[in-house]
Write an enzyme that holds these catalytic residues in place. Structure first.
Site, PDB file in Angstrom:
ATOM      1  CB  CYS A  14      -1.009   0.086   1.181  1.00 39.51           C
ATOM      2  SG  CYS A  14      -1.923  -1.475   1.423  1.00 39.51           S
ATOM      3  N   GLY A  52       2.337  -2.505   4.311  1.00 40.47           N
ATOM      4  CA  GLY A  52       3.071  -3.665   4.530  1.00 40.47           C
ATOM      5  C   GLY A  52       2.373  -4.982   4.945  1.00 40.47           C
ATOM      6  CB  SER A  64      13.219 -11.353  -3.416  1.00 39.90           C
ATOM      7  OG  SER A  64      13.578 -10.641  -2.167  1.00 39.90           O
TER       8      SER A  64
END
Length: 629
Positions: free
Chosen positions: A2, A75, A363
């Site tokens: 966001c 988050g 990642s």
């Protein structure tokens, strides 16, 4: 993921709602699914939503039961279910299933210490009406960004990106000279500074409490990497086993999602390690994404294909062409301030491709910082071993003299270019490491800047960024100190900034299991020789994965994620470079020495010296000036 923004008027004056809406709209790429506002006497909070969890009822801002506390949040809180259960037992009532709601109730229960209970990546702003207090917080490692500024005498403003703050009517775009020095040293502006004198980044692991009188606007640290060595393990195998268990748990809690989820896969150790665990934990086939390069020296696609085949992922590869520099102008809009890591281009393309298949991607970022995986870590450690056996005064005289008399040999093979090593050994450990992390030398920057600008700097040197953190470091072991400095400077300022902006430009959420703070704390407690041993970086990580990844994946030389920058500047970007230096706004700023600029360009084009990183930084600075105007 966001975007958040807000304005706090200390005099309780009316919020300019149209201005707040423009600020929020500038962050629409971070949250294209929805927008929301809370506006009251002197306080305006804004939110842009990218729906990931609780798609139906997770709209923000979110309030407590009586609407006396409200939050806007960017988050993910991965332990929200446990927190929700604990808070319900303490009497708190929930109306949604979203992770955001635990923040308002955690604030009610624990106040400013609420952040210590949160496990995840986050930046949030919380308004407590009874206390008339605005509370800002940023996650421990700096995965999510948060900017703030005091404008005029009565306005405090914050946002996920600088572009929103620039839209405030009282904003002044005054360039910070120290930030310029730091940018041309490191290729980015390290936290907590920004390119603007009046705007700061909230540092990782910090909170900020703002009251009506806007006094004492200074961040408070709530977390730091501990680096407290623990020797409880009886064998390396025991450590390797626990490493896998802890990383598996960090990956598992990041698989919670109500939208499609996948992973970046470069074929390096870190991303391959994450995909290996995802394949074990996910019942369905994993989607993986990778970038290939036309230049073989930069191309890792064969390794990512190997791992994808081993774990039977739904693998997607896209090739970045040798002339893929169309993004050069766009980067300035994405990063808002000068940013010169050229790997931002392929990172942008990777996120662009991934968004076609998934909304969330995991990642391997953080592996190098955790396990001493950078070449600079090995070099720093080896140099420090020499420093420890040679008395300081003699070392400075010996290597300082050798550094002055040994020729530069710019075009010679690497093993003959010893002058930089001699110069480094003459310095203390922290300054040496700082120079190793810089894209330019102090001498080149001294020549680059005009006399007037150097006067404005008043002797300031970008090495101070590292020195300040070294003074407060919880460890003095040379390898651990190098890791610590990277976690405080390079990781949030370069790596995480690059991934956040590139991913958010495509409304893609990226999660980083190796930066789970509990995992980071545990890894920092391991003895340094388990991270770097006999020249082998990431030693214990590689040992843990010996049965899960091939020798080729684990022990091949590190390639990084770069582009043929120097050749681009001599080829397809040659004219762009000349325009930048000879015709652009750079000279109008008064920052640069015109004769030096021209010399650097001519030396690079004639191959007398490779000024690629510096010239790229100049182009990015010029782009920033054009956007900023």
């Amino acid at each position: 993921m966001c975007g958040i923004a807000g304005v706090f008027q200390s005099d309780r004056s009316k919020i300019d709602t149209e201005m707040l809406r423009r600020m929020n709209d500038s962050l629409a790429h971070r949250g294209p699914d929805d927008s929301g506002y809370h506006i009251d006497n002197g306080i305006g909070l804004a939110h842009r939503r990218l729906s990931i969890i609780d798609l139906s009822t997770g709209k923000q801002p979110i309030y407590n039961e009586n609407k006396s506390v409200v939050v806007v949040f960017n988050g993910e809180i991965y332990n929200f279910r446990e927190l929700r259960s604990d808070l319900k037992k303490l009497g708190h009532r929930f109306r949604t299933l979203t992770d955001t709601e635990v923040i308002v109730h955690a604030w009610e229960e624990w106040g400013e210490k609420c952040v210590k209970h949160l496990r995840g990546m986050f930046a949030f702003a919380l308004w407590d009406l009874p206390q008339e207090t605005l509370f800002l917080a940023r996650d421990r490692l700096g995965i999510k960004p948060l900017y703030y500024s005091v404008l005029q005498e009565n306005s405090f403003v914050f946002a996920s990106e600088l572009k929103a703050i620039r839209l405030h009517k009282a904003f002044r775009p005054d360039i910070n000279p120290h930030a310029v020095e730091e940018y041309f040293a490191y290729g980015y502006v390290p936290d907590p500074r920004t390119i603007y004198s009046g705007v700061k980044k909230l540092p990782p692991g910090h909170t900020l409490r703002v009251t009506r009188n806007l006094s004492d606007i200074s961040p408070t640290m709530y977390w730091d990497v501990p680096f407290k060595i623990c020797n409880k393990y009886s064998s390396e195998n025991e450590v390797a086993k626990e490493l896998l268990e802890r990383l598996r748990e960090a990956v598992n809690i990041r698989l919670i999602s109500d939208v499609p989820l996948g992973a970046f896969l470069s074929g390096g150790v870190d991303s391959s390690a994450i995909v290996s665990l995802m394949a074990e934990l996910q019942p369905d086939q994993i989607t993986t994404c990778s970038i290939a390069f036309e230049h073989e020296e930069f191309n890792e696609s064969s390794y990512s294909t190997e791992v994808a085949g081993q774990y039977r992922t739904d693998h997607h590869v896209r090739q970045v062409k040798v002339d893929d520099f169309a993004l050069v102008n766009k980067l300035a809009h994405i990063y808002d301030e000068p940013y010169a890591d050229s790997s931002a281009l392929p990172t942008y393309r990777l996120c662009e491709m991934a968004r076609e298949w998934v909304t969330v991607a995991l990642s391997g970022d953080g592996g190098d910082e955790n396990f001493a995986g950078y070449r600079d870590h090995l070099m720093h450690y080896n140099k420090d071993r020499i420093r420890r056996v040679i008395p300081t005064l003699f070392r400075r005289f010996l290597f300082g003299s050798l550094g002055r008399v040994y020729p530069r040999l710019y075009r010679a093979p690497q093993y003959l270019r010893a002058r930089t090593t001699f110069e480094s050994l003459a310095l203390d450990a922290v300054e040496s490491f700082a120079r190793g992390r810089m894209i330019t030398t102090p001498e080149d920057r001294h020549a680059l800047f005009s006399s007037r600008f150097k006067s404005n700097l008043q002797g300031y040197d970008a090495k101070e960024v590292m020195c300040v953190h070294a003074e407060n470091a919880p460890t003095q072991h040379p390898l651990s100190l190098a890791q610590y400095l990277d976690m405080k400077v390079y990781l949030p300022g370069d790596i995480l900034t690059k991934v956040d902006r590139a991913s958010m430009a495509h409304s893609l959420e990226v999660r980083v299991p190796m930066l789970d703070h509990l995992f980071v704390e545990w890894v920092s407690s391991l003895p340094p020789d388990l991270k770097l041993r006999a020249g082998i970086s990431k030693y214990i990580l590689k040992k843990a994965y010996q049965s899960r990844l091939s020798e080729q994946i684990l022990f091949r030389p590190k390639m990084g994620f770069s582009i043929p920058l120097s050749s681009w500047l001599r080829g397809p970007l040659r004219n762009r470079l000349k325009r930048c230096v000879f015709e652009s706004r750079l000279l109008e700023t008064g920052i640069f020495d015109q004769e030096t600029l021209q010399t650097f360009v001519l030396e690079h084009l004639s191959r007398r010296r490779d000024h690629g990183p510096l010239l790229w930084a100049l182009i990015m600075f010029d782009n920033f000036l054009n956007v900023e105007s």
